[in-house]
Every structure is written in structure tokens, then in C-alpha cells.
Design a protein around this motif. Sequence first.
Motif, PDB file in Angstrom:
ATOM      1  N   THR A 149       6.943  -7.454   3.843  1.00  0.00           N
ATOM      2  CA  THR A 149       7.743  -6.597   2.969  1.00  0.00           C
ATOM      3  C   THR A 149       7.021  -6.207   1.680  1.00  0.00           C
ATOM      4  O   THR A 149       7.434  -5.272   1.003  1.00  0.00           O
ATOM      5  CB  THR A 149       9.056  -7.291   2.595  1.00  0.00           C
ATOM      6  N   ARG A 150       5.963  -6.934   1.335  1.00  0.00           N
ATOM      7  CA  ARG A 150       5.234  -6.602   0.110  1.00  0.00           C
ATOM      8  C   ARG A 150       3.784  -7.055   0.232  1.00  0.00           C
ATOM      9  O   ARG A 150       3.501  -8.143   0.719  1.00  0.00           O
ATOM     10  CB  ARG A 150       5.875  -7.270  -1.116  1.00  0.00           C
ATOM     11  N   ILE A 151       2.881  -6.188  -0.228  1.00  0.00           N
ATOM     12  CA  ILE A 151       1.468  -6.527  -0.355  1.00  0.00           C
ATOM     13  C   ILE A 151       1.030  -6.134  -1.766  1.00  0.00           C
ATOM     14  O   ILE A 151       1.309  -5.018  -2.221  1.00  0.00           O
ATOM     15  CB  ILE A 151       0.599  -5.800   0.692  1.00  0.00           C
ATOM     16  N   GLU A 152       0.363  -7.064  -2.435  1.00  0.00           N
ATOM     17  CA  GLU A 152      -0.133  -6.802  -3.795  1.00  0.00           C
ATOM     18  C   GLU A 152      -1.634  -7.043  -3.841  1.00  0.00           C
ATOM     19  O   GLU A 152      -2.138  -7.980  -3.224  1.00  0.00           O
ATOM     20  CB  GLU A 152       0.564  -7.730  -4.792  1.00  0.00           C
ATOM     21  N   GLU A 153      -2.326  -6.191  -4.585  1.00  0.00           N
ATOM     22  CA  GLU A 153      -3.746  -6.374  -4.837  1.00  0.00           C
ATOM     23  C   GLU A 153      -3.987  -6.290  -6.331  1.00  0.00           C
ATOM     24  O   GLU A 153      -3.598  -5.304  -6.981  1.00  0.00           O
ATOM     25  CB  GLU A 153      -4.573  -5.320  -4.101  1.00  0.00           C
ATOM     26  N   ASN A 154      -4.584  -7.339  -6.892  1.00  0.00           N
ATOM     27  CA  ASN A 154      -4.841  -7.413  -8.337  1.00  0.00           C
ATOM     28  C   ASN A 154      -3.582  -7.127  -9.153  1.00  0.00           C
ATOM     29  O   ASN A 154      -3.626  -6.437 -10.176  1.00  0.00           O
ATOM     30  CB  ASN A 154      -5.965  -6.448  -8.728  1.00  0.00           C
ATOM     31  N   GLY A 155      -2.444  -7.638  -8.668  1.00  0.00           N
ATOM     32  CA  GLY A 155      -1.187  -7.492  -9.387  1.00  0.00           C
ATOM     33  C   GLY A 155      -0.491  -6.168  -9.188  1.00  0.00           C
ATOM     34  O   GLY A 155       0.607  -5.962  -9.713  1.00  0.00           O
ATOM     35  N   VAL A 156      -1.088  -5.259  -8.418  1.00  0.00           N
ATOM     36  CA  VAL A 156      -0.505  -3.942  -8.181  1.00  0.00           C
ATOM     37  C   VAL A 156       0.094  -3.919  -6.774  1.00  0.00           C
ATOM     38  O   VAL A 156      -0.564  -4.296  -5.793  1.00  0.00           O
ATOM     39  CB  VAL A 156      -1.555  -2.823  -8.319  1.00  0.00           C
ATOM     40  N   THR A 157       1.338  -3.469  -6.652  1.00  0.00           N
ATOM     41  CA  THR A 157       1.996  -3.393  -5.355  1.00  0.00           C
ATOM     42  C   THR A 157       1.449  -2.206  -4.570  1.00  0.00           C
ATOM     43  O   THR A 157       1.559  -1.060  -5.002  1.00  0.00           O
ATOM     44  CB  THR A 157       3.513  -3.252  -5.520  1.00  0.00           C
ATOM     45  N   VAL A 158       0.866  -2.484  -3.412  1.00  0.00           N
ATOM     46  CA  VAL A 158       0.322  -1.413  -2.571  1.00  0.00           C
ATOM     47  C   VAL A 158       1.209  -1.148  -1.360  1.00  0.00           C
ATOM     48  O   VAL A 158       1.036  -0.155  -0.670  1.00  0.00           O
ATOM     49  CB  VAL A 158      -1.121  -1.733  -2.127  1.00  0.00           C
ATOM     50  N   SER A 160       5.537  -1.854  -0.316  1.00  0.00           N
ATOM     51  CA  SER A 160       6.839  -2.472  -0.554  1.00  0.00           C
ATOM     52  C   SER A 160       7.835  -1.865   0.422  1.00  0.00           C
ATOM     53  O   SER A 160       8.007  -0.650   0.462  1.00  0.00           O
ATOM     54  CB  SER A 160       7.313  -2.244  -1.988  1.00  0.00           C
ATOM     55  N   LYS A 161       8.506  -2.733   1.213  1.00  0.00           N
ATOM     56  CA  LYS A 161       9.399  -2.252   2.259  1.00  0.00           C
ATOM     57  C   LYS A 161      10.584  -3.209   2.371  1.00  0.00           C
ATOM     58  O   LYS A 161      10.455  -4.327   2.873  1.00  0.00           O
ATOM     59  CB  LYS A 161       8.657  -2.199   3.605  1.00  0.00           C
ATOM     60  N   ASP A 162      11.729  -2.777   1.859  1.00  0.00           N
ATOM     61  CA  ASP A 162      12.944  -3.597   1.959  1.00  0.00           C
ATOM     62  C   ASP A 162      12.675  -5.030   1.527  1.00  0.00           C
ATOM     63  O   ASP A 162      13.035  -5.991   2.214  1.00  0.00           O
ATOM     64  CB  ASP A 162      13.491  -3.581   3.393  1.00  0.00           C
ATOM     65  N   ASP A 163      12.045  -5.183   0.364  1.00  0.00           N
ATOM     66  CA  ASP A 163      11.642  -6.513  -0.098  1.00  0.00           C
ATOM     67  C   ASP A 163      12.809  -7.236  -0.779  1.00  0.00           C
ATOM     68  O   ASP A 163      12.765  -7.574  -1.954  1.00  0.00           O
ATOM     69  CB  ASP A 163      10.453  -6.388  -1.060  1.00  0.00           C
ATOM     70  N   VAL A 164      13.878  -7.443  -0.005  1.00  0.00           N
ATOM     71  CA  VAL A 164      15.062  -8.153  -0.491  1.00  0.00           C
ATOM     72  C   VAL A 164      15.557  -9.064   0.623  1.00  0.00           C
ATOM     73  O   VAL A 164      15.238  -8.884   1.790  1.00  0.00           O
ATOM     74  CB  VAL A 164      16.200  -7.187  -0.903  1.00  0.00           C
ATOM     75  N   CYS A 165      16.359 -10.050   0.247  1.00  0.00           N
ATOM     76  CA  CYS A 165      16.911 -10.962   1.241  1.00  0.00           C
ATOM     77  C   CYS A 165      17.838 -10.194   2.180  1.00  0.00           C
ATOM     78  O   CYS A 165      18.705  -9.449   1.742  1.00  0.00           O
ATOM     79  CB  CYS A 165      17.674 -12.088   0.554  1.00  0.00           C
ATOM     80  N   ALA A 166      17.656 -10.398   3.493  1.00  0.00           N
ATOM     81  CA  ALA A 166      18.485  -9.681   4.472  1.00  0.00           C
ATOM     82  C   ALA A 166      18.836 -10.584   5.637  1.00  0.00           C
ATOM     83  O   ALA A 166      18.907 -10.151   6.779  1.00  0.00           O
ATOM     84  CB  ALA A 166      17.736  -8.446   4.972  1.00  0.00           C
ATOM     85  N   ASP A 167      19.080 -11.855   5.362  1.00  0.00           N
ATOM     86  CA  ASP A 167      19.423 -12.795   6.434  1.00  0.00           C
ATOM     87  C   ASP A 167      20.776 -12.472   7.024  1.00  0.00           C
ATOM     88  O   ASP A 167      21.695 -12.021   6.338  1.00  0.00           O
ATOM     89  CB  ASP A 167      19.428 -14.233   5.912  1.00  0.00           C
ATOM     90  N   ALA A 168      20.900 -12.736   8.318  1.00  0.00           N
ATOM     91  CA  ALA A 168      22.156 -12.460   9.035  1.00  0.00           C
ATOM     92  C   ALA A 168      23.261 -13.376   8.543  1.00  0.00           C
ATOM     93  O   ALA A 168      23.029 -14.491   8.125  1.00  0.00           O
ATOM     94  CB  ALA A 168      21.952 -12.655  10.533  1.00  0.00           C
ATOM     95  N   GLN A 169      24.493 -12.872   8.589  1.00  0.00           N
ATOM     96  CA  GLN A 169      25.661 -13.667   8.258  1.00  0.00           C
ATOM     97  C   GLN A 169      26.637 -13.601   9.425  1.00  0.00           C
ATOM     98  O   GLN A 169      26.638 -12.665  10.214  1.00  0.00           O
ATOM     99  CB  GLN A 169      26.337 -13.148   6.980  1.00  0.00           C
ATOM    100  N   ALA A 170      27.468 -14.614   9.507  1.00  0.00           N
ATOM    101  CA  ALA A 170      28.368 -14.713  10.656  1.00  0.00           C
ATOM    102  C   ALA A 170      29.355 -13.565  10.728  1.00  0.00           C
ATOM    103  O   ALA A 170      29.860 -13.236  11.795  1.00  0.00           O
ATOM    104  CB  ALA A 170      29.106 -16.047  10.605  1.00  0.00           C
TER     105      ALA A 170
END
Length: 438
Positions: A149-158, A160-170
Motif C-alpha cells: 500500500t505504500r513505498i517510500e524512498e528517502n522519506g518521499v512517498t513514491v 500510495s494505494k489505499d494505505d488505511v486499515c481495511a480488515d474484514a468485519q463480521a
Amino acid sequence: MPTNDEFQVYREALAAELQPAMGCTEPIALAYAAAEVGKRLGGYPEAIDVEVSRNIVKNVKSVIVPNTGGLSGIEAAVAAGLVCRRPEARLQVLADVSDTERAEIRERAELPMTVRQSHEPDVFFIKVTGSLGGKTAAVTIRTYHTNITRIEENGVTVLSKDDVCADAQADGEAWSIPELIKAARVMPLMEAETLLNRQIDCNSAIAAEGLKDNWGATIGKILLARKPEDPATQARAWAAAGSDARMNGCELPVIIVSGSGNQGITASVPVLIFARALKIDRETTLRAVLLSDLVTIALKQGIGKLSAYCGAVSAGCGSGAGIGFLEGLTDKEILGVIRNALAITSGILCDGAKSSCAAKISMAVEGALLALDMVKNHQTFKAGDGIVQSTTDSTARAVGRIASRGMVSTDREIIEIPRGNPRLQTREESRPSFLSSV
């Protein structure tokens, strides 16, 4: 006749779920993230920081990482990925390791790296950060094993894709199990056939390997010695044997379901054993495996990829449904098998990936076979019998609620219990770790 569009969601799910993986998928996900870091740095890092959720710890600590010469644990998985640096192989990132690389992995795994608990809300969370020659790279995986969901190089985000919690719920959206049974009967097999054949071939091969050599606790061999000609014993033994091999470093690929090779094996191998015993034609066999896979995926929708609830239970229910399909049960009877199986085996805990997973798979398959025998004798558990609800769908939702919410504290307790492997204990005690505070 239903149109193809009605089944698009199932075809897409199968294409996403039935993926090849070599080794237990949690350490391989760590290796995958590390491989991406190593590739971006162009070499092995001088400093390494690994941030993981509790469930990752649980499923990595005790399982052998393939192609490492028998190493286990977080450090081994990360070191292997950083040495191999082939992220394009995804969950087969450790499939083609040279002797030189294997020797380097063993050396690197003993070097210091920081491993710490994630404070992210995700049940499934991995972040690997490395630095080399003044350059840094960091890779984050959330929710499931290949979801960078995220890749950073030297502190810069190159990336970012739905970089949030998305765990399934009942209480989230779930498939209707009656609709899955109907789909298994009439869904065109064109696109699914290749995936299902690959699943059958790969998972049968590692099960055969598990019975051939003395992998792990040899649960499969022990079971098969009881009644070697009995299909029910064979179903339990072959499924367990696949896990025997997989949990103990076998370098054969497995086709996973719901992010798990053990679930992929449990959903397919017992069905194939019964299909052979009953001399079922190939198309019906494929449809039975299809049903097993779909039921497994559906039951896991309310649980999420990782939980204190053993995923083999879901796959065992799937295999019971698939075997019932082979034996000509009606839709209503297959629903009864699933509901019975959930009532029987839903108490099995997931205490991490290790040799005893094979025994739990055996019991999940046995529970499904008992559930099947009950239905054939006109017996089903009734609503109000413990967690059993009025329908199979509502029973599945109840299980999802228990697994995704009620067992959160169970996970914490499982991780706090000291590990029984002296070598692992000595190794973890010899270096700083967050494990004692998890």
C-alpha cells in the motif's frame, strides 16, 4: 440459464485468491516486502527496521522459511527477501534461491535488525525499512499478503494505494452460501478450470511429498497407518501431509485460498480423494473443488485473513460441502453440512503457523465428515444449539463476529504465552525484541 455476468464476482475472487505460494504465507509476505526494499536499495541494507502486527509475529515465529537451510522467524524471512531481491515473484519470492544466496541468508539472519510492534490498527500489517549508502527505502503491506500500500524512498512517498486499515468485519458484506452452491452447479468453468486444475495438481503434489518423507510431526503418515484404504482416513491424512511438508520448509508451491496455503490444501485435497474413491468425472470434481473454494472464501469474509480462529475450520467446511456435492446431496443438505461443521469445529484456535497445523487440518476435515454423516442420517443442529442460527448464512455471520471481534483478546494471550521451542527462545532472548510487551 444464468448469464456469465452473474458469476463475475466469483471468477474475479478465484483469480485473486488461487495464487501460488512457496512457504507459509506470512513469512513469505515479509520476504516479499523485504525483497522490494532490497531491490530499491540495490543491495543488502546496513540498517533494517521491521514493524509488524501481533498476528504476523504469531504466524512467523515457529514456521521454517523455505530455502534458508531450516531457519525460522522474522529475521530469517526478512534476510531471505533482502538477499534474493526478486519482488516480481510475489509469494514465490523464495522459489529460486541459489546455494550462494542460501549461504548468505544464513549469515545475514544472525546480524542485528530492529523488530518492533506495530501501533497500526491492522490485524495484518508489515513495514520493512532499510538504509544503504545514505539511501532509505520502506515498504508497507496491509490487509493481505501481496497488498503493498505504500513505498517510500528517502522519506518521499513514491507509491500510495489505499494505505488505511481495511480488515474484514463480521457485519460486512458477505456472499450468500445458497447462491454459491447454485453457482457451483451451473457456473461456466472456462476461466476457472485452469485455476482449479493448478490447485489440484500443486496441492496434491505437496501432500504426496508430505507422505513420502518425514516432514514435521508426520501427522499424515500417522493417520494413514490407521486405515490406509479408507477414503475418510485418506482425506484427513493427505490434507495433513501437505501441511506437514509446507510448515517445515518444503520447497514445493501451494495454491492458496484466503491467503493461506493450509486452507488451499484443506479445501482441495480431501475433495479430490473422495472424487477418486467415488470415480467421479473430471467436470464434477472441478465443480466440487470450486464449491469448496467459494465456501472457504465466503466463511472467511467476516473473519479477515488473520485471527485467533483457525482458518482450517473454514476450509474444512468447504471440503465437507464439496464432498457432499460429489455424493449428490441437495442444496439444502449441503447447507446442513456447512452449518453442522461450523457447530462442531469452530472452537479450534489459531496459535500460529507450525507443525501442529497439520493435526488441526485433520480435525477440521474430520468435523466436516461427521457433519456430512449427520446430514445423511437426517440430523442437523438446530437454531439455538450454541452458536447455530436459523440459516447457514446467519451462522457464518455469528462465527465471523466471534472470530473478528470476540477473539481479539485471545490473540493477545496466545502471543504472550512463551514459546516452547528452546532454540527460538534463546535466539529471541539474545537480542532486543518487542515480543515480551505484546
